[in-house]
Design a protein around this motif. Structure first.
Motif, short mmCIF file in Angstrom:
data_model
loop_
_atom_site.label_atom_id
_atom_site.label_comp_id
_atom_site.label_asym_id
_atom_site.label_seq_id
_atom_site.Cartn_x
_atom_site.Cartn_y
_atom_site.Cartn_z
N ARG A 49 0.93 -1.22 0.18
CA ARG A 49 -0.05 0.18 0.11
C ARG A 49 1.03 1.30 0.01
NH1 ARG A 49 -5.30 -1.46 1.93
NH2 ARG A 49 -5.47 -3.50 0.89
N GLN A 50 0.48 2.34 -0.58
CA GLN A 50 1.12 3.58 -0.44
C GLN A 50 0.95 4.28 0.69
OE1 GLN A 50 3.27 4.75 -3.09
NE2 GLN A 50 2.99 2.73 -3.90
N PRO A 51 1.91 5.02 1.04
CA PRO A 51 1.82 5.82 2.35
C PRO A 51 0.90 6.85 2.35
CG PRO A 51 3.76 6.28 1.32
CD PRO A 51 3.31 5.18 0.51
N TRP A 103 -1.37 -2.26 5.50
CA TRP A 103 -1.63 -3.51 4.74
C TRP A 103 -2.56 -4.46 5.32
CZ3 TRP A 103 2.88 -1.75 6.76
CH2 TRP A 103 3.56 -2.37 7.94
N PRO A 104 -2.89 -5.56 4.90
CA PRO A 104 -4.09 -6.30 5.45
C PRO A 104 -3.72 -6.95 6.64
CG PRO A 104 -3.99 -6.86 3.14
CD PRO A 104 -2.98 -6.11 3.30
N SER A 105 -2.41 -7.13 6.85
CA SER A 105 -2.16 -7.70 8.10
C SER A 105 -1.78 -6.89 9.42
CB SER A 105 -1.15 -9.05 7.99
OG SER A 105 0.22 -8.60 7.48
N LEU A 160 8.36 -8.16 16.07
CA LEU A 160 7.26 -7.06 15.65
C LEU A 160 7.95 -6.24 14.54
CD1 LEU A 160 5.73 -6.57 19.53
CD2 LEU A 160 4.61 -6.70 17.24
N LEU A 161 9.19 -6.00 14.83
CA LEU A 161 9.78 -4.97 13.92
C LEU A 161 9.84 -5.47 12.51
CD1 LEU A 161 12.68 -3.43 16.08
CD2 LEU A 161 10.50 -2.29 15.55
N ALA A 162 10.06 -6.76 12.70
CA ALA A 162 10.21 -7.59 11.06
C ALA A 162 9.01 -7.63 10.55
CB ALA A 162 10.82 -8.75 11.33
N LEU A 163 7.75 -7.85 11.30
CA LEU A 163 6.48 -8.08 10.72
C LEU A 163 5.92 -6.62 10.19
CD1 LEU A 163 4.87 -10.37 13.23
CD2 LEU A 163 5.19 -10.91 10.73
N THR A 164 6.46 -5.49 10.70
CA THR A 164 6.11 -4.23 10.43
C THR A 164 6.93 -3.55 9.78
OG1 THR A 164 6.65 -3.44 12.43
CG2 THR A 164 4.31 -4.31 12.26
N GLY A 165 7.92 -4.05 9.07
CA GLY A 165 9.20 -3.36 8.57
C GLY A 165 8.83 -3.14 6.98
N ARG A 205 9.47 -4.73 4.43
CA ARG A 205 8.91 -5.77 3.53
C ARG A 205 7.74 -5.54 3.31
NH1 ARG A 205 11.91 -10.73 3.36
NH2 ARG A 205 14.19 -10.59 4.46
N ASN A 206 6.85 -4.74 4.11
CA ASN A 206 5.55 -4.92 3.68
C ASN A 206 5.14 -3.65 2.97
OD1 ASN A 206 4.35 -6.90 5.98
ND2 ASN A 206 5.88 -5.53 7.08
N TYR A 207 5.80 -2.74 2.80
CA TYR A 207 5.52 -1.49 2.00
C TYR A 207 6.39 -0.91 0.95
CZ TYR A 207 7.81 0.62 6.04
OH TYR A 207 8.83 1.17 6.95
N ASP A 208 7.64 -1.32 0.92
CA ASP A 208 8.72 -0.74 0.19
C ASP A 208 8.96 -1.99 -0.93
OD1 ASP A 208 11.15 0.07 -0.96
OD2 ASP A 208 12.17 0.45 0.70
#
Length: 277
Positions: free
Chosen positions: A5-7, A18-20, A115-120, A122-125
């Motif tokens: 998703r775009q910021p 993002w969905p998760s 937590l940092l990995a799941l929200t880093g 990888r999800n938006y870049d």
């Protein structure tokens, strides 16, 4: 692969969703809308301090805590200090392993890194490879297992319902350094010490002095997040000297104010690093 998703830029807030899960970069003082979600979610402040407000009161989430809000609970968040807020939504199969009420857990080193990995990034870049569905599922299970093993470490300010307690709460929120006794506060609002003591125990589940200490620690976390030093914070929150403040802070938070500030800055720097491929 996660949906990228775009910021979004909203009044000084940068949001990636993002969905998760999601990531919000909030300026100090920013407050979310009142909301509830169909899925339970975890929130973590990689920098700054979050306050999570629900019908049951206010939970304080510094950088060594993780807050859990089950599905359907109405809530809103407030940032103290420039805050990097991370969100992880849990599927019902994982959510059922956590309490059916809002809770705050001590964040282990492993839980924080997951937590940092799941929200880093990888999800938006788009320049960083995303996690596969199976890899994300394994990380989520590790995170939930870590929280199930952790002790609940609530920094909780129950919301008073009685008008007399609400009056006292308003006075001390405005002036956390006020050292008035419960008897002196009672005279101001027209209630006896015995009545107020009973109300604190029966309605809030703690003594007046326990509640006031929680309130002062809350304000101390806010001041530390805004860059105040230990001595300034101690006097601003009503302690007679820095030593007594350090002792109370360490007892509740689990580390000294100085170490807390250092670890918060270290975590904030780490959260900005690109995720390894």
């Amino acid at each position: 692969m996660p949906v990228r998703r775009q910021p979004r830029q909203i009044a000084g807030v940068t949001s990636h969703m993002w969905p998760s899960g999601g990531r919000h970069l909030w300026p100090s003082g920013e407050t979310s809308a009142v909301q509830s979600h169909a899925r339970g979610h975890l929130v973590y402040a990689a920098s700054g301090v979050l306050a999570v407000h629900t019908e049951r009161g206010t939970s304080i989430v510094p950088a060594n805590r993780v807050a859990w809000t089950p599905a359907g609970f109405t809530h809103h968040h407030r940032a103290h200090g420039d805050t990097d807020m991370r969100i992880v939504f849990l599927a019902p199969s994982l959510a059922r392993l956590l309490p059916d009420r809002p809770a705050v857990f001590l964040a282990s080193d492993l839980a924080r890194e997951v937590l940092l990995a799941l929200t880093g990034p990888r999800n938006y870049d788009d320049a960083v490879p995303g996690y596969s569905r199976s890899a994300r599922s394994r990380l989520l299970r590790v995170l939930v297992d870590e929280l199930r093993e952790a002790h609940e470490q609530p920094l909780h300010l129950p919301e008073p319902r009685d008008d007399r307690l609400q009056a006292i709460a308003r006075m001390l929120y405005e002036k956390p350094a006020d050292n008035a006794s419960l008897a002196e506060l009672g005279k101001t609002i027209g209630a006896s010490t015995r009545t107020l003591s009973r109300l604190f125990r029966n309605e809030l589940g703690m003594t007046f002095y326990e509640w006031r200490t929680q309130l002062r620690i809350y304000h101390a976390l806010v001041l530390l997040a805004d860059g105040h030093d230990t001595t300034q914070t101690a006097y601003a929150c009503g302690w007679a000297n820095p030593s007594s403040f350090i002792a109370a802070f360490t007892s509740i938070i689990g580390t000294t104010p100085g170490r807390y500030r250092t670890s918060r800055r270290t975590t904030a720097r780490a959260s900005q690093l690109p995720t390894a491929e």
